[in-house]
Design an enzyme around this catalytic site. Sequence first.
Site, mmCIF file in Angstrom:
data_model
loop_
_atom_site.group_PDB
_atom_site.id
_atom_site.type_symbol
_atom_site.label_atom_id
_atom_site.label_comp_id
_atom_site.label_asym_id
_atom_site.label_seq_id
_atom_site.Cartn_x
_atom_site.Cartn_y
_atom_site.Cartn_z
ATOM 1 N N GLU A 8 -18.651 -52.515 38.095
ATOM 2 C CA GLU A 8 -17.230 -52.224 37.843
ATOM 3 C C GLU A 8 -16.317 -53.028 38.755
ATOM 4 O OE1 GLU A 8 -19.512 -49.866 38.340
ATOM 5 O OE2 GLU A 8 -19.599 -48.754 36.450
ATOM 6 N N HIS A 34 -18.367 -36.139 35.316
ATOM 7 C CA HIS A 34 -17.920 -36.838 34.108
ATOM 8 C C HIS A 34 -16.811 -36.097 33.380
ATOM 9 C CE1 HIS A 34 -20.948 -39.769 34.666
ATOM 10 N NE2 HIS A 34 -21.946 -39.159 34.089
#
Lengths: 332, 326
Positions: free
Chosen positions: B56, B125
């Site tokens: 990322e 999440h």
Amino acid sequence: MAGGAAGDPGSGGGLDAAVAERLLETMWRIRAFEERLEPLKRSSMVLGLTHLSIGQEAVAAGVCTQLRDDEPVYSNHRANGHALAKGVDMGRLLAELMGRAEGCCRGLGGSMHVVDVAHGFLGATGVVGGNLPFAVGSALAGRLLGQDRPAVVFFGDGAAQTGIFAETLNLASLWQVPVVLVCENNGFAEFTPRSAHTRVERVSDLAAPFRVPAATVDGNDVAQVHAAFAHALALARAGSGPFLLECLTHRLSGHYVGDPGGYRAAVEDEAWRARDPIERLVRQAAAAGWFDAERSRAAEAAARDEVEAAVAFAASSPFPDLGLPAELTYAR
Amino acid sequence: MSHVIPYIAAIQEAIREEMERDDRVLYFGQNMATSPEDPFLKQFGPDRVRVTPISETAEIGIATGAAVAGYRPVVELYMAEFLLVATDQVVNEGTRFHFMSKGQVSVPMVMVAGYGFTAGWAGQHTGSIYGMFMGVPGLKVALPSTPADAKGLMTTAIRDDNPVLFFQNYLLLLDEGEVPDGEHAVPFGVADVKRAGSDLTLVATGYAVRTALGAAESLARRGVSVEVIDPRTIAPLDVDTILSSVARTGHLVLVDQATRHSSVAAVIAAEVAELGFSSLEAPISLVTALDSSIAYSKPVEEFVLPDEHKVVKAVEESLGLAPASA
């Protein structure tokens, strides 16, 4: 490998008289600028953190003087030498370091964020390693545009221990973008010697697992830096993938101005001073018959004159307009 | 004219149309374009559509470099929490570049991240973590609640010359809705009144807009007229539309899936408390997630999150209504 024997003039290979003179002048401009910066910082004319690169000038000069304005350089927090060698005007650079309106970023960036797009100097980051991937993105853009416009990023040996370094090296190799990663390995990451950070001896050792070609040179021998970077740049301009060039060097000052430097007790500055890149070039030039010590003294004098003119320019520049935050926080 | 498509299809439609319109738009991220049959890869080719490794930090950094060099990358980051791996790149690099370079450089880049998968996906999440990015100078944050807004905000995000964080909600991905045909751009910093009303102002963001509209519908059956405002972007934030609504209703309830102290609701409450205090006839009420991690277990997950019932209760308290008979 690191510098060879003290006093060894080095090979001088690949240089001619004109190139050698330009390198000499560039190194003197950096040296004179930074030597003047130290008292300016201590008297608070220059703000914030001031990271000097005295002793490391050969890397900036050997690399940046070979680049065109459209070939971008991303720098790190120790950016003054890179900026000057890439063509940033000394007066505008110093005005930036003084936080003035006529600074190259109108005083909004300062020493760690000097940007001069016209000369392809894309600034630096205050976060070690933070802009390594910017150069990959820039090189990718150059390739997509069909231009032979590689990108260069300078980083220190400390950055090689960050995760972003590994991610960047992997993607640069995977996508085969023309980027030259130039490591200035000065043996210190901020205040800590390399031996306390890693068992990896050379930063260039990290390139092979990613199938990135690499070389390690004596970064205090400007001829070696120049020749090695010329090789890497030619490959990049021809459209090859990434290249990692490690330059072993040494900063003769602290991490920043005011750094007490106690951690450097083990460092033999005297031995390194004997490898001063300017003096070494002068010895090489004398041996090759390019120029003599008088030429070096003239270059030094010209550089110190340029610095005083820059000081006068910067000190007379006003502080920036307070409307800038509203004007420039977002691009419109 | 319009067509009915799911929220996720609306986002993809915007990216595809912008890639057709502008060669400089790139699209890359993890787990995408891995098959030659991928529609984006087939249409736009491997130069513009790329799969990335799980990196990322470098993905966003490379996008920043490409953006500085004139491209408009869209980076698919999947989970909003994955942004946290790359926080320096999201918050402290590209966002500062325009300002620190006195405008010599701009960074037109979109980071796409899904949030709030509150369906048993447990603590890492499910977060509605957009609030922690709304105060980052140089960064814009879009938070669509409908397919039409999802398309229109993505179109605007790609055309914007700044880094934009585009938060898509996982539980809304398959929700269908009408999307205008042809070019559709929703301006940033312009709130949308999702339901007009006169008794109380409900401001909700992202997924919580659905919760707020559900509550407003049930209150309408009791004769309570609630206005529901969706800011649509939280940076820039349209405070004026909220203030003018509160000036008419005198009552404000804020609904947000985020934890209370990192919520958009907290920021709006502060703005209205300072700028609209004289309009208020009752205290501002915040209906947010608790300052807790989201639990895996369903009853505990539901306990932590806002829902229609909690919103209705807050409205009743603000208006001094008797609770509806159970």
